[in-house]
Design an enzyme around this catalytic site. Sequence first.
Site, PDB file in Angstrom:
ATOM      1  N   ARG A 130       0.890  -1.437   0.037  1.00 56.87           N
ATOM      2  CA  ARG A 130       0.056  -0.244   0.050  1.00 56.87           C
ATOM      3  C   ARG A 130       1.204   1.227   0.120  1.00 56.87           C
ATOM      4  NH1 ARG A 130      -4.615   0.487   4.477  1.00 56.87           N
ATOM      5  NH2 ARG A 130      -2.993   0.870   5.565  1.00 56.87           N
TER       6      ARG A 130
ATOM      7  N   LYS B 115      -2.871   7.608   1.592  1.00 51.89           N
ATOM      8  CA  LYS B 115      -2.699   7.780   2.691  1.00 51.89           C
ATOM      9  C   LYS B 115      -1.577   8.499   3.041  1.00 51.89           C
ATOM     10  CE  LYS B 115      -2.334   4.246   6.827  1.00 51.89           C
ATOM     11  NZ  LYS B 115      -3.608   5.199   7.499  1.00 51.89           N
TER      12      LYS B 115
ATOM     13  N   GLU C 213     -16.539   6.704   5.984  1.00 49.49           N
ATOM     14  CA  GLU C 213     -15.603   5.438   6.562  1.00 49.49           C
ATOM     15  C   GLU C 213     -14.993   6.558   7.747  1.00 49.49           C
ATOM     16  OE1 GLU C 213     -11.277   5.544   5.575  1.00 49.49           O
ATOM     17  OE2 GLU C 213     -10.965   6.877   5.144  1.00 49.49           O
TER      18      GLU C 213
HETATM   19  N1  PXG Z   1      -8.793   4.861   7.247  1.00 48.10           N
HETATM   20  C1  PXG Z   1      -8.645   5.109   8.159  1.00 48.10           C
HETATM   21  C2  PXG Z   1      -8.583   6.984   7.283  1.00 48.10           C
HETATM   22  C3  PXG Z   1      -7.550   5.027   8.005  1.00 48.10           C
HETATM   23  O1  PXG Z   1      -6.299   6.135   8.233  1.00 48.10           O
HETATM   24  C4  PXG Z   1      -8.037   2.755   8.566  1.00 48.10           C
HETATM   25  C5  PXG Z   1      -8.857   3.345   7.906  1.00 48.10           C
HETATM   26  C6  PXG Z   1      -8.087   1.772   8.834  1.00 48.10           C
HETATM   27  O2  PXG Z   1      -7.170   0.760   8.033  1.00 48.10           O
HETATM   28  P1  PXG Z   1      -5.586  -0.400   8.179  1.00 48.10           P
HETATM   29  O3  PXG Z   1      -5.287  -0.033   7.113  1.00 48.10           O
HETATM   30  O4  PXG Z   1      -5.530  -0.060   9.401  1.00 48.10           O
HETATM   31  O5  PXG Z   1      -6.904  -1.448   8.415  1.00 48.10           O
HETATM   32  C7  PXG Z   1      -6.562   4.086   8.280  1.00 48.10           C
HETATM   33  C8  PXG Z   1      -5.370   3.559   8.761  1.00 48.10           C
HETATM   34  C9  PXG Z   1      -4.707   6.536  14.457  1.00 48.10           C
HETATM   35  C10 PXG Z   1      -4.068   5.725  13.146  1.00 48.10           C
HETATM   36  O6  PXG Z   1      -3.787   7.048  14.912  1.00 48.10           O
HETATM   37  C11 PXG Z   1      -4.753   5.510  12.441  1.00 48.10           C
HETATM   38  C12 PXG Z   1      -4.644   4.689  11.455  1.00 48.10           C
HETATM   39  C13 PXG Z   1      -4.075   5.097  11.168  1.00 48.10           C
HETATM   40  C14 PXG Z   1      -2.743   5.598  10.988  1.00 48.10           C
HETATM   41  C15 PXG Z   1      -3.037   6.615  12.811  1.00 48.10           C
HETATM   42  O7  PXG Z   1      -5.904   6.661  14.526  1.00 48.10           O
HETATM   43  N2  PXG Z   1      -5.913   4.426  10.698  1.00 48.10           N
END
Ligand code: PXG
Length: 290
Positions: free
Chosen positions: A50, A149, A182
Amino acid sequence: MKIYIDGKYYDQKNAKISVFDHGLLYGDGIFEGIRAYNGRVFKLKEHIDRLFDSAKSILLSLPLSHAEMMRAVVETCRRNKIRDGYIRLLVTRGVGTLGLNPNRCKSPSVVVIADKMQLYPEEFYQKGLDIITVPTTRNLHSALNPAIKSLNYLNNVLAKIEANNGGCEEAVMLNSQGFVAECTGDNLFIVKGNQLSTPSLAAGALYGITRQVVIDLAKESGLTVAEPNLTRYDLFIADECFLTGTGAEIISEVKIDGRVIGSGTPGPVTRGLVEKFRALTNASGQSIYD
Ligand code: PXG
């Protein structure tokens, strides 16, 4: 703590990035949030995949190969004696001039931080969360695609502030058409009968690693999975609702905008998926200490 920056390891107090780095000046860069369980990095290949996709999409040429990036993550965990932890991998556009043109940035910087995990309180998982829809909508694809991201998380930060102002931990973010996209750092799922539904990437979801794991686990256990356009109404009348993310893992939502979801407690489908997810995180991943 030892922090990796561009091939070297620094103590926390010496781990610094220039104020001329465009990652700071313009949020020009990308990141990954990764987790280690039981001495293994969970879904490391998928996270690095990713990262490469995000890089490609913003025309950022990564200074390390896929294999080198994986090694940098594992080695940073090893040096910090991490068995269970949270890994933040980021790549900035690098040091440039005050102008926003990235062609003045000679080389991107790669940073890896491996730290202990700050877990959500157990109570959140037992009782489920109360969340709200916030006014800030998810970025438009045509402006800044939510699939990237990027280090530009102001859209999510504003939604998080709005959730906090409303007394909630998380926010449901809609897209510009009013469909559910989301949450600020998590993907969203609903359960209705035997079907799991989650917003598509086109609706503004991130291609979440946990999201994909949950989709696979659900299919294995005989549930159908769909990615329809979801409205707030669909959330209100769901049997169950849960969020997925690397940090939160799988967390049940029991109230949305004042409407109690299902029974008002974490439901059986969610609990079943949590159990399967825990088994997987404990038993798979890239080994740190072999
Ligand atoms: N949506 C967004 C906008 C994210 O940033 C997810 C979904 C979930 O994706 P994954 O690959 O983790 O299953 C994310 C990722 C935090 C934090 O501090 C959260 C994420 C990444 C970095 C920090 O809350 N979530």
